[in-house]
Design a protein around this motif. Structure first.
Motif, PDB file in Angstrom:
ATOM      1  N   GLN A  36      18.604   3.423 -14.556  1.00  0.00           N
ATOM      2  CA  GLN A  36      19.162   4.481 -13.735  1.00  0.00           C
ATOM      3  C   GLN A  36      19.976   5.403 -14.651  1.00  0.00           C
ATOM      4  OE1 GLN A  36      22.900   4.034 -11.502  1.00  0.00           O
ATOM      5  NE2 GLN A  36      21.726   4.362  -9.622  1.00  0.00           N
ATOM      6  N   GLN A  37      19.753   6.706 -14.546  1.00  0.00           N
ATOM      7  CA  GLN A  37      20.506   7.657 -15.355  1.00  0.00           C
ATOM      8  C   GLN A  37      21.297   8.605 -14.463  1.00  0.00           C
ATOM      9  OE1 GLN A  37      18.306  10.323 -18.024  1.00  0.00           O
ATOM     10  NE2 GLN A  37      20.045  10.377 -19.428  1.00  0.00           N
ATOM     11  N   THR A  38      22.602   8.603 -14.628  1.00  0.00           N
ATOM     12  CA  THR A  38      23.483   9.517 -13.911  1.00  0.00           C
ATOM     13  C   THR A  38      24.429  10.172 -14.902  1.00  0.00           C
ATOM     14  OG1 THR A  38      25.119   7.777 -13.516  1.00  0.00           O
ATOM     15  CG2 THR A  38      23.456   8.135 -11.795  1.00  0.00           C
ATOM     16  N   ALA A  87      20.113   9.842  -8.537  1.00  0.00           N
ATOM     17  CA  ALA A  87      20.019   9.641  -9.982  1.00  0.00           C
ATOM     18  C   ALA A  87      18.598   9.924 -10.440  1.00  0.00           C
ATOM     19  CB  ALA A  87      20.386   8.196 -10.353  1.00  0.00           C
ATOM     20  N   TYR A  89      15.655   8.000 -12.103  1.00  0.00           N
ATOM     21  CA  TYR A  89      15.228   6.626 -12.336  1.00  0.00           C
ATOM     22  C   TYR A  89      14.092   6.638 -13.345  1.00  0.00           C
ATOM     23  CZ  TYR A  89      18.280   5.278  -8.603  1.00  0.00           C
ATOM     24  OH  TYR A  89      19.410   5.069  -7.845  1.00  0.00           O
TER      25      TYR A  89
END
Lengths: 114, 113
Positions: A36-38, A87, A89
């Motif tokens: 997950q990238q936030t 986010a 993904y």
């Protein structure tokens, strides 16, 4: 040789709904990992699958789940969506589930929860 | 715990200059250290990696150095070009974590003309 394919590219969902994301690894690759990238938390590991078995799991609530099929394609599911689940993904595949050959990322699925 | 710290968070250099990004890790048993480049709106791409039994690795204008004693590794980009502008992430695997990558927080590199 096709790369890692993730579908869909974009998704908009409402709070409380569930969502399923798909990842097709590079042909011949047997390992799929999800991240997950936030902006706030960066890249965080969700889970890894190898030969249809979950080998590793990150620190995410049980609402996040996944599976891998016999053709190595993987899906991840998020139930009871929250705003904070918005986010990018990313899934990453590797040939043999080790770091010997590195990991190749897909372009990701951008999930927006409203 | 498993931790990777990355500095600086932003880096601006003139075209042709060198850029250096540094990462430190918490577990002396870590053995794999990749670097990824992510351009805006695109996927992270592996640009170079190094293992714990090697001190330095080069690939054209890119090099990575590893200091196991100090538990840090660095990315060096020489003769920077505008197309090097991107976010760079370091990562490491940790003992007991299998092949899970723990990422640094990223460095926004801007190469100015």
């Amino acid at each position: 040789k096709a790369g890692v394919t993730q579908t869909p590219r974009y998704l908009i969902k409402t709070r409380g709904q569930q969502v399923t994301l798909s990842c097709s690894p590079i042909s011949g690759h047997r390992s799929v990992s999800w991240y997950q990238q936030t902006p706030g938390q960066g890249l965080q590991f969700l889970f890894e699958y190898f030969s249809e078995t979950q080998r590793n799991k990150g620190n995410f609530p049980g609402r996040f789940s996944g599976r891998q099929f016999s053709n190595s394609r993987s899906e991840m599911n998020v139930s009871t969506l929250e705003l904070g689940d918005s986010a990018l993904y990313l899934c990453a595949s590797s040939l043999d589930g080790t770091t010997n050959y590195g990991y190749t990322f897909g372009s990701g699925t951008r999930l927006t929860v409203v | 715990g498993e931790n990777v710290e990355q500095h600086p968070s932003t880096l601006s250099v003139q075209e042709g200059d060198s850029a250096v990004i540094k990462c430190t890790y918490s577990d002396s048993a870590s053995n794999y250290f990749p670097w990824y480049k992510q351009e805006l709106g695109k996927r992270p791409q592996l640009i170079i990696d190094i293992r714990s039994n090697v001190g330095e690795k080069k690939d054209q204008r890119i090099a990575v150095t590893l200091n196991k004693t100090a538990k840090h590794f660095s990315l060096h980009i020489t003769e920077t070009q505008p197309e090097d502008s991107a976010v760079y992430f370091c990562a490491a695997t940790f003992k007991g974590g299998g092949n899970k990558l723990t990422f640094g927080t990223g460095t926004q590199l801007k190469v100015e003309l």
